[in-house]
Design a protein around this motif. Structure first.
Motif, mmCIF file in Angstrom:
data_model
loop_
_atom_site.group_PDB
_atom_site.id
_atom_site.type_symbol
_atom_site.label_atom_id
_atom_site.label_comp_id
_atom_site.label_asym_id
_atom_site.label_seq_id
_atom_site.Cartn_x
_atom_site.Cartn_y
_atom_site.Cartn_z
ATOM 1 N N SER A 28 -2.210 0.409 9.412
ATOM 2 C CA SER A 28 -1.105 1.586 9.295
ATOM 3 C C SER A 28 0.081 1.109 8.572
ATOM 4 C CB SER A 28 -0.504 1.781 10.881
ATOM 5 O OG SER A 28 0.127 0.803 11.377
ATOM 6 N N GLY A 29 0.891 2.017 8.227
ATOM 7 C CA GLY A 29 2.128 1.728 7.288
ATOM 8 C C GLY A 29 2.029 2.123 5.970
ATOM 9 N N GLY A 30 0.927 2.691 5.283
ATOM 10 C CA GLY A 30 0.690 2.877 4.067
ATOM 11 C C GLY A 30 1.653 4.484 3.916
ATOM 12 N N ASP A 31 2.188 4.335 2.612
ATOM 13 C CA ASP A 31 2.890 5.590 2.227
ATOM 14 C C ASP A 31 3.069 5.659 0.524
ATOM 15 O OD1 ASP A 31 5.852 6.780 3.704
ATOM 16 O OD2 ASP A 31 4.348 7.734 2.618
ATOM 17 N N SER A 32 3.710 6.720 0.193
ATOM 18 C CA SER A 32 3.910 6.784 -0.947
ATOM 19 C C SER A 32 5.497 6.530 -1.360
ATOM 20 C CB SER A 32 3.756 8.127 -1.640
ATOM 21 O OG SER A 32 2.449 8.544 -1.525
ATOM 22 N N VAL A 33 5.685 5.274 -2.262
ATOM 23 C CA VAL A 33 6.975 5.229 -2.729
ATOM 24 C C VAL A 33 7.283 5.080 -4.024
ATOM 25 C CG1 VAL A 33 7.139 3.661 -0.533
ATOM 26 C CG2 VAL A 33 6.448 2.685 -2.622
ATOM 27 N N THR A 86 -5.403 1.503 4.664
ATOM 28 C CA THR A 86 -4.364 2.283 4.669
ATOM 29 C C THR A 86 -3.913 2.560 3.145
ATOM 30 O OG1 THR A 86 -1.987 2.941 5.500
ATOM 31 C CG2 THR A 86 -2.507 0.666 4.915
ATOM 32 N N LEU A 106 7.568 -1.506 1.660
ATOM 33 C CA LEU A 106 6.764 -1.208 2.786
ATOM 34 C C LEU A 106 6.364 -2.385 3.476
ATOM 35 C CD1 LEU A 106 4.068 1.434 1.055
ATOM 36 C CD2 LEU A 106 6.023 2.053 2.503
ATOM 37 N N VAL A 124 -1.911 2.903 -0.009
ATOM 38 C CA VAL A 124 -0.135 2.585 -0.729
ATOM 39 C C VAL A 124 -0.047 3.202 -2.048
ATOM 40 C CG1 VAL A 124 1.238 0.856 -1.611
ATOM 41 C CG2 VAL A 124 -0.131 0.629 0.752
#
Length: 121
Positions: A5-10, A115, A16, A117
Motif C-alpha cells: 500500500s502507499g502508492g500514489d501520484s506525486v 502498488t 512517498l 507509483v
C-alpha cells in the motif's frame, strides 16, 4: 501473503512511503525487499533487507530510498524521497530465501499485488 500500500501520484521531488504487510512469513531467514516494473520494462530490484538488518540498494535509488522493517508488526517499508519521473512503476513487495539477499535477487521472490507509483515532471 504480501500486501502493498502507499502508492500514489506525486510531482517530481516529492516523497512517498510504501508499506507491505506480510502474513505467513516469520521474517527470520527471509530476504525481504522491493522491486518495481514499469510498462514495457523488466523488473528492477530496488532494495533488500535481511532479518539482521543488512541492506542493499540499487544504484538508481541510493541516497533517495530507504528500506526498513518492523519485525514485531511484520511490516516492510520503503521511504522514497526526491522522486523522479523514471521512478514511475508498479512497486512490489518481495519475500525470498537463499544465500544472497540483494536488490538484484528480490525480483525472483514471492510478491504481492503491487502498488502504483506515478511521478510527474
Amino acid at each position: 501473503q504480501l500486501t502493498e500500500s502507499g502508492g500514489d501520484s506525486v510531482q517530481a521531488g516529492g516523497s512517498l512511503r510504501l508499506s507491505c504487510t506480510a502474513s505467513g512469513y516469520t521474517y527470520n531467514g527471509y530476504c525481504l525487499g522491493w522491486f518495481r516494473q514499469a510498462p514495457g520494462k523488466d523488473r528492477e530490484g530496488v532494495a533488500a533487507i535481511d532479518y539482521d538488518g543488512n541492506i542493499d540498494y540499487a544504484d538508481s535509488v541510493k541516497g533517495r530510498f530507504t528500506i526498513s522493517q518492523d519485525n514485531d508488526k511484520k511490516i516492510l517499508y520503503l521511504y522514497m524521497n526526491s522522486l523522479k519521473p523514471e521512478d514511475t512503476a508498479v512497486y512490489y513487495c518481495s519475500a525470498s530465501s537463499g544465500d544472497v539477499c540483494a536488490a538484484r535477487t528480490v525480483v525472483a521472490g514471492a510478491r504481492g499485488q503491487g502498488t502504483q507509483v506515478t511521478v510527474s515532471s
